[in-house]
Design an enzyme around this catalytic site. Structure first.
Site, PDB file in Angstrom:
ATOM      1  N   HIS A 197       3.203  -6.641 -14.006  1.00  0.00           N
ATOM      2  CA  HIS A 197       3.189  -5.254 -14.459  1.00  0.00           C
ATOM      3  C   HIS A 197       4.154  -5.175 -15.625  1.00  0.00           C
ATOM      4  O   HIS A 197       5.277  -5.675 -15.537  1.00  0.00           O
ATOM      5  CB  HIS A 197       3.622  -4.313 -13.331  1.00  0.00           C
ATOM      6  CG  HIS A 197       3.273  -2.882 -13.610  1.00  0.00           C
ATOM      7  ND1 HIS A 197       3.893  -2.160 -14.591  1.00  0.00           N
ATOM      8  CD2 HIS A 197       2.349  -2.070 -13.055  1.00  0.00           C
ATOM      9  CE1 HIS A 197       3.363  -0.941 -14.621  1.00  0.00           C
ATOM     10  NE2 HIS A 197       2.419  -0.869 -13.704  1.00  0.00           N
TER      11      HIS A 197
ATOM     12  N   GLU B 116      -5.456   5.812 -16.797  1.00  0.00           N
ATOM     13  CA  GLU B 116      -4.531   4.668 -16.820  1.00  0.00           C
ATOM     14  C   GLU B 116      -5.011   3.646 -17.844  1.00  0.00           C
ATOM     15  O   GLU B 116      -6.185   3.671 -18.255  1.00  0.00           O
ATOM     16  CB  GLU B 116      -4.412   4.032 -15.431  1.00  0.00           C
ATOM     17  CG  GLU B 116      -3.575   4.869 -14.486  1.00  0.00           C
ATOM     18  CD  GLU B 116      -3.265   4.178 -13.165  1.00  0.00           C
ATOM     19  OE1 GLU B 116      -3.838   3.109 -12.894  1.00  0.00           O
ATOM     20  OE2 GLU B 116      -2.463   4.740 -12.403  1.00  0.00           O
TER      21      GLU B 116
ATOM     22  N   HIS C 191       3.323  -8.398  -9.940  1.00  0.00           N
ATOM     23  CA  HIS C 191       2.846  -7.153  -9.344  1.00  0.00           C
ATOM     24  C   HIS C 191       1.638  -7.345  -8.440  1.00  0.00           C
ATOM     25  O   HIS C 191       1.448  -6.602  -7.481  1.00  0.00           O
ATOM     26  CB  HIS C 191       2.487  -6.210 -10.491  1.00  0.00           C
ATOM     27  CG  HIS C 191       2.128  -4.823 -10.081  1.00  0.00           C
ATOM     28  ND1 HIS C 191       2.971  -4.025  -9.340  1.00  0.00           N
ATOM     29  CD2 HIS C 191       1.019  -4.076 -10.306  1.00  0.00           C
ATOM     30  CE1 HIS C 191       2.394  -2.841  -9.137  1.00  0.00           C
ATOM     31  NE2 HIS C 191       1.207  -2.859  -9.698  1.00  0.00           N
TER      32      HIS C 191
ATOM     33  N   ARG D  52      -6.619  -7.825 -13.090  1.00  0.00           N
ATOM     34  CA  ARG D  52      -7.058  -6.628 -12.352  1.00  0.00           C
ATOM     35  C   ARG D  52      -6.952  -5.373 -13.213  1.00  0.00           C
ATOM     36  O   ARG D  52      -5.936  -5.156 -13.880  1.00  0.00           O
ATOM     37  CB  ARG D  52      -6.168  -6.461 -11.120  1.00  0.00           C
ATOM     38  CG  ARG D  52      -6.408  -5.194 -10.357  1.00  0.00           C
ATOM     39  CD  ARG D  52      -5.404  -5.074  -9.240  1.00  0.00           C
ATOM     40  NE  ARG D  52      -4.068  -4.810  -9.754  1.00  0.00           N
ATOM     41  CZ  ARG D  52      -3.325  -3.754  -9.423  1.00  0.00           C
ATOM     42  NH1 ARG D  52      -3.775  -2.876  -8.559  1.00  0.00           N
ATOM     43  NH2 ARG D  52      -2.124  -3.599  -9.919  1.00  0.00           N
TER      44      ARG D  52
ATOM     45  N   LEU E  79      -6.364  -0.591  -4.539  1.00  0.00           N
ATOM     46  CA  LEU E  79      -6.449   0.280  -3.355  1.00  0.00           C
ATOM     47  C   LEU E  79      -7.926   0.493  -3.022  1.00  0.00           C
ATOM     48  O   LEU E  79      -8.322   0.500  -1.857  1.00  0.00           O
ATOM     49  CB  LEU E  79      -5.769   1.624  -3.610  1.00  0.00           C
ATOM     50  CG  LEU E  79      -4.244   1.623  -3.686  1.00  0.00           C
ATOM     51  CD1 LEU E  79      -3.727   3.047  -3.890  1.00  0.00           C
ATOM     52  CD2 LEU E  79      -3.601   1.020  -2.448  1.00  0.00           C
TER      53      LEU E  79
ATOM     54  N   SER F  92       0.834  -1.216   0.000  1.00  0.00           N
ATOM     55  CA  SER F  92       0.000   0.000   0.000  1.00  0.00           C
ATOM     56  C   SER F  92       0.864   1.259   0.000  1.00  0.00           C
ATOM     57  O   SER F  92       0.513   2.273  -0.597  1.00  0.00           O
ATOM     58  CB  SER F  92      -0.899   0.020   1.226  1.00  0.00           C
ATOM     59  OG  SER F  92      -1.685  -1.135   1.273  1.00  0.00           O
TER      60      SER F  92
HETATM   61  C1  LIG Z   1       4.943  -1.003  -6.401  1.00  0.00           C
HETATM   62  C2  LIG Z   1       3.452  -1.170  -6.353  1.00  0.00           C
HETATM   63  C3  LIG Z   1       2.629  -0.163  -6.848  1.00  0.00           C
HETATM   64  C4  LIG Z   1       1.239  -0.298  -6.796  1.00  0.00           C
HETATM   65  N1  LIG Z   1       0.444   0.717  -7.256  1.00  0.00           N
HETATM   66  C5  LIG Z   1      -0.905   0.626  -7.115  1.00  0.00           C
HETATM   67  C6  LIG Z   1      -1.758   1.705  -7.461  1.00  0.00           C
HETATM   68  O1  LIG Z   1      -1.297   2.756  -7.879  1.00  0.00           O
HETATM   69  N2  LIG Z   1      -3.093   1.555  -7.299  1.00  0.00           N
HETATM   70  C7  LIG Z   1      -3.652   0.400  -6.811  1.00  0.00           C
HETATM   71  O2  LIG Z   1      -4.873   0.319  -6.675  1.00  0.00           O
HETATM   72  N3  LIG Z   1      -2.859  -0.637  -6.458  1.00  0.00           N
HETATM   73  C8  LIG Z   1      -1.514  -0.546  -6.593  1.00  0.00           C
HETATM   74  N4  LIG Z   1      -0.722  -1.599  -6.214  1.00  0.00           N
HETATM   75  C9  LIG Z   1      -1.336  -2.739  -5.552  1.00  0.00           C
HETATM   76  C10 LIG Z   1      -1.741  -2.312  -4.146  1.00  0.00           C
HETATM   77  O3  LIG Z   1      -0.725  -1.503  -3.592  1.00  0.00           O
HETATM   78  C11 LIG Z   1      -1.975  -3.503  -3.235  1.00  0.00           C
HETATM   79  O4  LIG Z   1      -2.778  -4.450  -3.848  1.00  0.00           O
HETATM   80  C12 LIG Z   1      -2.661  -3.059  -1.954  1.00  0.00           C
HETATM   81  O5  LIG Z   1      -1.928  -1.995  -1.381  1.00  0.00           O
HETATM   82  C13 LIG Z   1      -2.766  -4.214  -1.000  1.00  0.00           C
HETATM   83  O6  LIG Z   1      -3.117  -3.717   0.267  1.00  0.00           O
HETATM   84  P1  LIG Z   1      -3.133  -4.733   1.477  1.00  0.00           P
HETATM   85  O7  LIG Z   1      -3.468  -3.921   2.670  1.00  0.00           O
HETATM   86  O8  LIG Z   1      -3.973  -5.883   1.138  1.00  0.00           O
HETATM   87  O9  LIG Z   1      -1.636  -5.293   1.546  1.00  0.00           O
HETATM   88  P2  LIG Z   1      -0.258  -4.588   1.939  1.00  0.00           P
HETATM   89  O10 LIG Z   1      -0.312  -3.128   1.772  1.00  0.00           O
HETATM   90  O11 LIG Z   1       0.830  -5.321   1.252  1.00  0.00           O
HETATM   91  O12 LIG Z   1      -0.162  -4.864   3.498  1.00  0.00           O
HETATM   92  C14 LIG Z   1      -0.044  -6.164   3.993  1.00  0.00           C
HETATM   93  C15 LIG Z   1       0.765  -6.141   5.253  1.00  0.00           C
HETATM   94  O13 LIG Z   1       0.703  -7.415   5.883  1.00  0.00           O
HETATM   95  C16 LIG Z   1       1.991  -7.758   6.351  1.00  0.00           C
HETATM   96  N5  LIG Z   1       2.068  -9.211   6.533  1.00  0.00           N
HETATM   97  C17 LIG Z   1       2.479 -10.160   5.661  1.00  0.00           C
HETATM   98  N6  LIG Z   1       2.388 -11.375   6.226  1.00  0.00           N
HETATM   99  C18 LIG Z   1       1.904 -11.200   7.476  1.00  0.00           C
HETATM  100  C19 LIG Z   1       1.591 -12.084   8.550  1.00  0.00           C
HETATM  101  N7  LIG Z   1       1.758 -13.414   8.453  1.00  0.00           N
HETATM  102  N8  LIG Z   1       1.121 -11.542   9.713  1.00  0.00           N
HETATM  103  C20 LIG Z   1       0.944 -10.201   9.846  1.00  0.00           C
HETATM  104  N9  LIG Z   1       1.223  -9.331   8.848  1.00  0.00           N
HETATM  105  C21 LIG Z   1       1.696  -9.820   7.673  1.00  0.00           C
HETATM  106  C22 LIG Z   1       2.915  -7.188   5.303  1.00  0.00           C
HETATM  107  O14 LIG Z   1       4.211  -6.988   5.830  1.00  0.00           O
HETATM  108  C23 LIG Z   1       2.236  -5.857   5.011  1.00  0.00           C
HETATM  109  O15 LIG Z   1       2.662  -4.871   5.897  1.00  0.00           O
HETATM  110  C24 LIG Z   1       0.673  -1.479  -6.259  1.00  0.00           C
HETATM  111  C25 LIG Z   1       1.497  -2.488  -5.772  1.00  0.00           C
HETATM  112  C26 LIG Z   1       2.878  -2.336  -5.817  1.00  0.00           C
HETATM  113  C27 LIG Z   1       3.733  -3.451  -5.287  1.00  0.00           C
END
Ligand SMILES: Cc1cc2nc3c(=O)[nH]c(=O)nc-3n(C[C@H](O)[C@H](O)[C@H](O)COP(=O)(O)OP(=O)(O)OC[C@H]3O[C@@H](n4cnc5c(N)ncnc54)[C@H](O)[C@@H]3O)c2cc1C
Length: 498
Positions: free
Chosen positions: A228, A116, A334, A369, A375, A45
């Site tokens: 990506h 986009e 990605h 996706r 997000l 994120s």
């Molecule tokens: C470089 C990049 C750019 C992106 N740009 C976009 C964008 O512009 N727009 C968009 O919509 N999406 C984008 N995405 C995708 C989007 O960022 C993610 O799909 C989204 O942020 C996922 O959110 P989340 O809260 O599910 O996971 P995350 O933000 O990855 O958070 C998950 C958390 O859980 C933690 N974790 C892992 N395992 C465990 C465990 N066993 N116990 C406890 N915690 C754990 C991880 O360390 C992390 O902190 C991008 C992704 C990347 C990699």
């Protein structure tokens, strides 16, 4: 074994990305958030560049955003999930604005919205150009820190779920401690870092998904891994591949090879552009993103570093000046469309286990996706999960003295994943991957998730969305795969209360 009685019965949120923090902020009671690192670090994120998609432009409509999402999903989206999550976009954006996220504006009243790839309208709300994820997360982290009812345990992860007869009775932490609870919210992100070349942070290896699967949760769409098209093609010494956002192509940059010639249409969906680049590379070419001249007069003309300051910084740290030279790019893993199957309340097949964000699979993304929908999904589903937990009966069964399961390994299989379940797949490669990982899956989380991806990919004898089989390139009428580990011949783990 130490039971953390202080937190007994509290909702435990595993993961502190956008999904986890959104859930925490919408709960109506004390909760525990597990974060492997200091809050915000190592979350995908935080890295998001493009932004969050929502149909709020003057020429836009939710029905157009729904159509674009269904088109990108290539026939495999869950229509109800698409309708509900996309329709919640404007309200998600309104809440984030109310919470102080400083989305970029065009004048006083209107948000500045980017276009986009595969979106028919400009609808991507962004923060400080290309620092969207960080901008959103910083506002949420500030709110979390100001709320004493949210206890963040830094340096702590979920290791195992304690499940009895289909119900969650508690969670095991990497510290060896146990929290007895009937409320676990899995928000542990994707599994991109299982692969050798990925834009995802190192902690996104699917260990939360593995814990849910071992407890018997149903998984869905595991074979769909999005690449990506444009990660920076530089030597990172095994680290994350820096991303060049889709918005750069949206702003007019073109894909060229070493001859300077274009070879594909830049604004097709991600899977098509990724495959075009992969094939061109297999033919021996290098691929670049040229932001200097651009399509049909839409070039960035030396404006790159002003419009995309974070990306420009990242390029310069590798000695590349995007205002003056083409940027070398290659596809990288990605996003994982698959994950723990949930309904639109974020409920999984296990009572007491909810999932949201990238670890979950609502069916929004189908086979591919649409950019910037994740997000949005992380926020909308984090909120939906919290609302459902708020309404769930508080007292059920918990378990005070369970026997502690063995700790599991997490070896590195990146090259094997790239070879067997990469952009261009075939039966023999997938079968070899499955045969090499399945025997290790009982003791190793990475092998388990890799084997589940391979098992689903092997079964899908067609090409669709991000799943491209060189040995069966035509689509067929196959629906979505939902399965448990038992269904694919891998072993679940059963636990008992002592
Ligand atoms: C470089 C990049 C750019 C992106 N740009 C976009 C964008 O512009 N727009 C968009 O919509 N999406 C984008 N995405 C995708 C989007 O960022 C993610 O799909 C989204 O942020 C996922 O959110 P989340 O809260 O599910 O996971 P995350 O933000 O990855 O958070 C998950 C958390 O859980 C933690 N974790 C892992 N395992 C465990 C465990 N066993 N116990 C406890 N915690 C754990 C991880 O360390 C992390 O902190 C991008 C992704 C990347 C990699």
């Amino acid at each position: 074994m130490m039971t953390l009685t202080r937190f007994a019965g509290w909702p435990v949120i595993a993961g502190a990305g956008l999904a986890g923090l959104t859930a925490a902020l919408h709960l109506d009671r004390p909760c525990v958030v597990l974060s492997p690192t200091p809050l915000g670090d190592e979350a995908a994120s935080m890295l998001a560049q493009g932004g969050l998609a929502a149909a709020v432009g003057h020429d836009d409509d939710v029905s157009l955003h729904i159509k674009d999402t269904l088109d990108a999903g290539d026939g495999l989206c869950d229509a109800k999930a698409v309708e509900e999550i996309i329709a919640a976009g404007p309200s998600a954006l309104a809440t984030l604005l109310e919470w102080g996220v400083a989305f970029d504006r065009k004048g006083e009243d209107a948000l500045d919205l980017h276009l986009e790839a595969a979106h028919s309208r400009a609808r991507i709300a962004h923060v400080r150009g290309d620092s969207s994820g960080a901008g959103i997360m910083q506002a949420l982290i500030a709110r979390v820190k100001a709320l004493p009812r949210i206890v963040v345990l830094e340096g702590v992860t979920l290791d195992h779920l304690h499940e009895v007869e289909g119900e969650i009775r508690g969670v095991w932490l990497n510290t060896g401690q146990f929290i007895p609870t009937n409320f676990c919210i899995l928000a542990s992100g994707g599994a991109g870092a299982l692969y050798a070349v990925a834009t995802s942070p190192g902690s996104n290896t699917g260990r939360g998904l593995a814990a849910a699967a071992r407890a018997g949760a149903r998984l869905a769409d595991m074979e769909f891994v999005q690449f990506h098209p444009t990660a920076l093609d530089v030597e990172t010494g095994g680290g994350r591949a820096p991303l060049i956002s889709e918005a750069v192509r949206g702003a007019g940059a073109v894909l060229v090879d070493e001859t300077g010639g274009r070879f594909t249409e830049e604004l097709q969906s991600r899977d098509r552009v990724s495959r075009a680049i992969a094939r061109h590379r297999l033919d021996g070419h290098r691929v670049f993103l040229d932001a200097r001249s651009g399509r049909a007069g839409k070039g960035l003309r030396q404006l790159f570093s002003r419009q995309f300051p974070g990306i420009a910084r990242s390029c310069r740290s590798f000695g590349i000046d995007p205002d003056r030279e083409p940027i070398p790019v290659r596809p990288a893993v990605h996003y994982h469309m698959g994950g723990v199957a949930t309904d639109l309340h974020g409920r999984t097949s296990l009572t007491g286990l909810w999932a949201c964000g990238e670890v979950a699979c609502t069916g929004l993304h189908g086979a591919n996706r649409l950019a910037s929908n994740s997000l949005l999904e992380a926020f909308v589903m984090g909120r939906a999960v919290a609302w459902d937990v708020n309404n769930a009966p508080r007292e059920r069964h918990s378990c005070q003295n369970p026997s502690r399961p063995a700790r599991l390994g997490a070896a590195s299989f990146g090259q094997r994943m790239d070879r067997g379940a990469g952009i261009l797949r075939d039966h023999d490669g997938i079968e070899a991957l499955l045969a090499s990982l399945a025997p290790l899956a009982e003791r190793d989380d990475h092998a388990l998730v890799g084997a589940a991806i391979a098992a689903a990919a092997l079964r899908r004898r067609e090409s669709r969305g991000s799943h491209w089989r060189l040995d069966c390139q035509e689509p067929s009428a196959v629906g979505r795969y939902h399965f448990t580990l038992k269904d694919i011949g891998l072993q679940e783990r059963s636990t008992v209360c002592a």
